[in-house]
Each structure stands twice: as structure tokens, then as C-alpha cells.
Design a protein around this motif. Sequence first.
Motif, PDB file in Angstrom:
ATOM      1  N   ARG A 130       0.831  -1.224   0.000  1.00  0.00           N
ATOM      2  CA  ARG A 130       0.000   0.000   0.000  1.00  0.00           C
ATOM      3  C   ARG A 130       0.853   1.256   0.000  1.00  0.00           C
ATOM      4  NH1 ARG A 130      -4.119  -2.364   3.682  1.00  0.00           N
ATOM      5  NH2 ARG A 130      -5.702  -3.085   2.233  1.00  0.00           N
ATOM      6  N   ARG A 131       2.039   1.184   0.606  1.00  0.00           N
ATOM      7  CA  ARG A 131       2.926   2.348   0.651  1.00  0.00           C
ATOM      8  C   ARG A 131       3.243   2.865  -0.748  1.00  0.00           C
ATOM      9  NH1 ARG A 131       8.177   0.370   3.573  1.00  0.00           N
ATOM     10  NH2 ARG A 131       6.698   0.034   5.234  1.00  0.00           N
ATOM     11  N   THR A 133       1.055   1.618  -3.665  1.00  0.00           N
ATOM     12  CA  THR A 133      -0.206   1.685  -4.419  1.00  0.00           C
ATOM     13  C   THR A 133      -1.021   2.923  -4.022  1.00  0.00           C
ATOM     14  OG1 THR A 133      -1.394   0.255  -2.856  1.00  0.00           O
ATOM     15  CG2 THR A 133      -0.327  -0.826  -4.721  1.00  0.00           C
ATOM     16  N   GLU A 134      -0.931   3.352  -2.765  1.00  0.00           N
ATOM     17  CA  GLU A 134      -1.733   4.523  -2.357  1.00  0.00           C
ATOM     18  C   GLU A 134      -1.319   5.801  -3.081  1.00  0.00           C
ATOM     19  OE1 GLU A 134      -3.519   3.069   1.931  1.00  0.00           O
ATOM     20  OE2 GLU A 134      -1.991   4.662   1.940  1.00  0.00           O
ATOM     21  N   THR A 137      -2.189   5.563  -6.721  1.00  0.00           N
ATOM     22  CA  THR A 137      -3.633   5.695  -6.934  1.00  0.00           C
ATOM     23  C   THR A 137      -4.010   7.180  -6.958  1.00  0.00           C
ATOM     24  OG1 THR A 137      -4.018   3.590  -5.840  1.00  0.00           O
ATOM     25  CG2 THR A 137      -5.913   5.043  -6.029  1.00  0.00           C
ATOM     26  N   THR A 145      -5.890  -5.377  -5.460  1.00  0.00           N
ATOM     27  CA  THR A 145      -5.131  -6.198  -4.520  1.00  0.00           C
ATOM     28  C   THR A 145      -6.081  -6.614  -3.424  1.00  0.00           C
ATOM     29  OG1 THR A 145      -3.693  -5.867  -2.591  1.00  0.00           O
ATOM     30  CG2 THR A 145      -4.139  -3.933  -3.893  1.00  0.00           C
ATOM     31  N   ASP A 147      -5.507  -7.369  -0.067  1.00  0.00           N
ATOM     32  CA  ASP A 147      -5.380  -6.684   1.218  1.00  0.00           C
ATOM     33  C   ASP A 147      -4.072  -5.905   1.274  1.00  0.00           C
ATOM     34  OD1 ASP A 147      -3.762  -8.785   1.038  1.00  0.00           O
ATOM     35  OD2 ASP A 147      -4.319  -9.744   2.919  1.00  0.00           O
ATOM     36  N   GLY A 148      -3.686  -5.297   0.159  1.00  0.00           N
ATOM     37  CA  GLY A 148      -2.447  -4.518   0.157  1.00  0.00           C
ATOM     38  C   GLY A 148      -1.205  -5.375  -0.036  1.00  0.00           C
TER      39      GLY A 148
END
Length: 435
Positions: A130-131, A133-134, A137, A145, A147-148
Motif C-alpha cells: 500500500r505504501r 499503491t496509495e 492511486t 489487490t 489486502d495490500g
Amino acid sequence: MIFTALPASGPLTGTIRVPGDKSISHRAVLFAAMAEGTSRLTGVLDSADVRSTLAAVTALGAEVEVARPRGHGLDITVTGWGVEGPHQPASVIDCGNSGTTCRLLMGVLAPWPVTVTLDGDASLRTRPMRRVTEPLTLMGAGFTTTDGHLPVTIEGGVLRALRYESPVASAQVKTAILLAGLGAEGVTTVIEPAPSRDHTERLLPAFGVGVGCDHATHSCWVDGPEELAARDVTVPADPSSAAFLAGAAVIVPGSEVLLRDVALNPTRTGFLRVLERMGARTETVLEGATGAEPTGVVEISYAPGLHGTVVHAEEVPSLVDEVPLLAVVACAADGITRFEGVSELRVKETDRLSAIADGLTALGATVRTGDDWLEVEGPAHLHGARLSSLGDHRLAMAWAVAALQADGPVEIEDWEVVDVSYPDFARDLASLTAR
Ligand code: S3P
């Protein structure tokens, strides 16, 4: 495979040129794949992680030719996809054990009209994505995904520039955002809580891309859209691999080791500064530069009377991969060595904080750990034991260095994982004892 690491039978002496830097090798291959034209890369690390990146860029349409000269590492010719962009790959891209491959690829792919699934081995599937993908995004890329974690499917597209305050000092996060920013209109800026390794900022300009940096605010930026032009790159030796031989020399009486052609980028050499603080005798001679990376010789010898030190949170990014080795050296030092702000170690190839505490305790040391700190009490009398690498290359090598100061052999399970960053580590270490 089980590797039996033996206690030192005498001093370590000699000169070694460790293999090419892993971080720079990944970047050289990726940037060459993104560039228009043909790049020649010399001294690229020949290891499992870099092979993951080579296979990935090949699947995405770069033409890669690999030669193994007799000197150091691989000579690779890469013809990039350039303005055409990456091809839609036929299947899932397997990033193996390599977080750098996977996270940097997300930034590479984000601005292009492709849909790509990235996956990895059991270790990589546990690591946080997530670090990356966030922020991507926020720039306009799409991610699927569960759950990240991997597998992650990225759907690239038209991106907008971003000003991003990263909660973690991570060169992988920073690089992914900057690479995505090359495909966005306007200035993309990353601000970090502390400076992370800056190989991307040093190497992108060689490929014709300007990168702005403000060291006072730990920020850097690119002004997109930008295209990369092919470039020849030579990769210097990896300080993170050199660290294991340096640590071994520091703890084995009578040792004197010379490490040649080491990348001496200050964002990577925090371990040398800590070893010096602990009383180690090191001499670093800056000889010049390989591209934009300062390089030189590190001479390191046995230091009687090592003492504990505090490793502060701000210096952790400059030695983040060397904490297992430094914890092993701390067993030979008088007093407590304390590492602060090391929670990032919990999300590396394995939970390295727990693994260091369990492994060194099994060898007879007194180790305490909390959420984001680690303390090793020395001097410790280490004895032989059987440990596992837990599938983590840096733990495998740290246990082999621990064995040098133990009173019996240390059997290391899953040894073959050293292939990730330093396949010939055992041979190089043995060559320092061969007389
Ligand atoms: C790397 C950055 C570091 C490091 C890793 C390689 C890189 O990770 O631990 O081995 O090449 O950018 P983080 O950036 O996530 O701290």
C-alpha cells in the motif's frame, strides 16, 4: 541446503571486490528498459533479485542480452521500449523475492496503457504494497489487490502530478513515485521523514532526466513528462555485501581486510560510521566516482575493546539492511548496543527484529526488542547452534559472521537464499582465511 559455518581458526586477511550493488543494478536495468535506444551496463550484480528485474523487463518488451565476462558481474545490453512504452505481457510477472523489482515496476508501469499482474514468492507476498499503491492511486493509476499484498494488478493510465509526504523513509516508495511522475504532466515531489538512499536521483540524470533535490527538507522532484535516453552504466561494488566482510574482520583477532571499488554513497555507509563509533579501525579512501556514485577502498581491521553504541532513528535509512550484521558485531562489544526507530525491519524479507532476537538468543546472547527498537548486550559468549535463514539472505550471512565468534559450528538452514544478493559470499569469506 544446510551450510555449516565454522568458528574462526585464524585472522581474516586479503583483498576482495564484492559483487555489484543490488540497488544500482536494479535501477540501471529498469532505466535502460524505459529508455529510447541501447544501453550497455557493466558489472551488474548476478543474483536472483536482479534476474527477477531482467526477466520482468524482457516480458515487458525490452531486448536484453546478457554476457558473463571473467571480471565482475554481468555485462548487459538493453534496448529499451522508449517512447513506444512497455508491451502488454503475456502472463503474470514473478518478482521472486525482490521488493525493489516489484515496487519500482509499479512506478514504471503506472503511466502506460497496460494491465499487469505482479506476484512474488511467499516472503514478498507478506510485504506491504500500500505504501506504493496509495500514492500511485492518487496519481490516477488503478490497482487490484486483496489486502495490500501481492499479487497486485496494476492498470496504468493518464497520471496527474503529485506532491507526496511519505510516512516512511523508503527509497523504493520514493523511486516508484518519481518514475510514475516522469509520465505525468507537471512537477511530482516526494518529501521523506529522513533521507533514504539516493541512487535514483543520481542515476536518472545520466539517462537525460533532471531531478531536483532539497536536502534540507528531504525532498526531491521530477518535472514531467520526461523521456529517458540510453546510457552506458558501470555498477560499483555493493556496500551492503561488503558490510558482512567488514563486520567479520572487526571481530576476528588479527584480521586485516581491504574492500575494493565499494560504492561509498553516504546514504549507504551508515554501518561504517556505527562500526567506527563502536571502536572499529576503518580507513575509507575515496578514489573517485563510478558515474555519479562515489567509490573507493575500505580498509578494516580487528578492533579489540569494541564498545556498545546507540544507533539513532535518523541514521537507520543509511544502514537499514545492515542491522542484522551490526547486531552480530554488537555481541562482541562491551555494553549495550541499542537500535532505535527500526520498525521497518519488521517488513523486510522477514521480520528481522524478531529473527535477530531469536537467532542471537539461541546462540547465547542477551537481546531485547520492542516494537521499534532492539538492544544487544555484550560481550556475549556465543555457542554453536542450528539456525534458519528464514528465507532471508541477510540473516543467512549474519549467522555465518556470528559463527566466527562462536565456540562451535553454526548450522544455517535455507542457506541457498544468499543467491538473492551475494551468491559467492561463502567463497569470498573462505578466501580471506585461506593461507
Ligand atoms: C532498496 C531500498 C531499501 C532496502 C532494499 C533496497 C532500494 O528498502 O532495504 O534492500 O533499492 O531502493 P526501502 O526503500 O523500502 O527502505
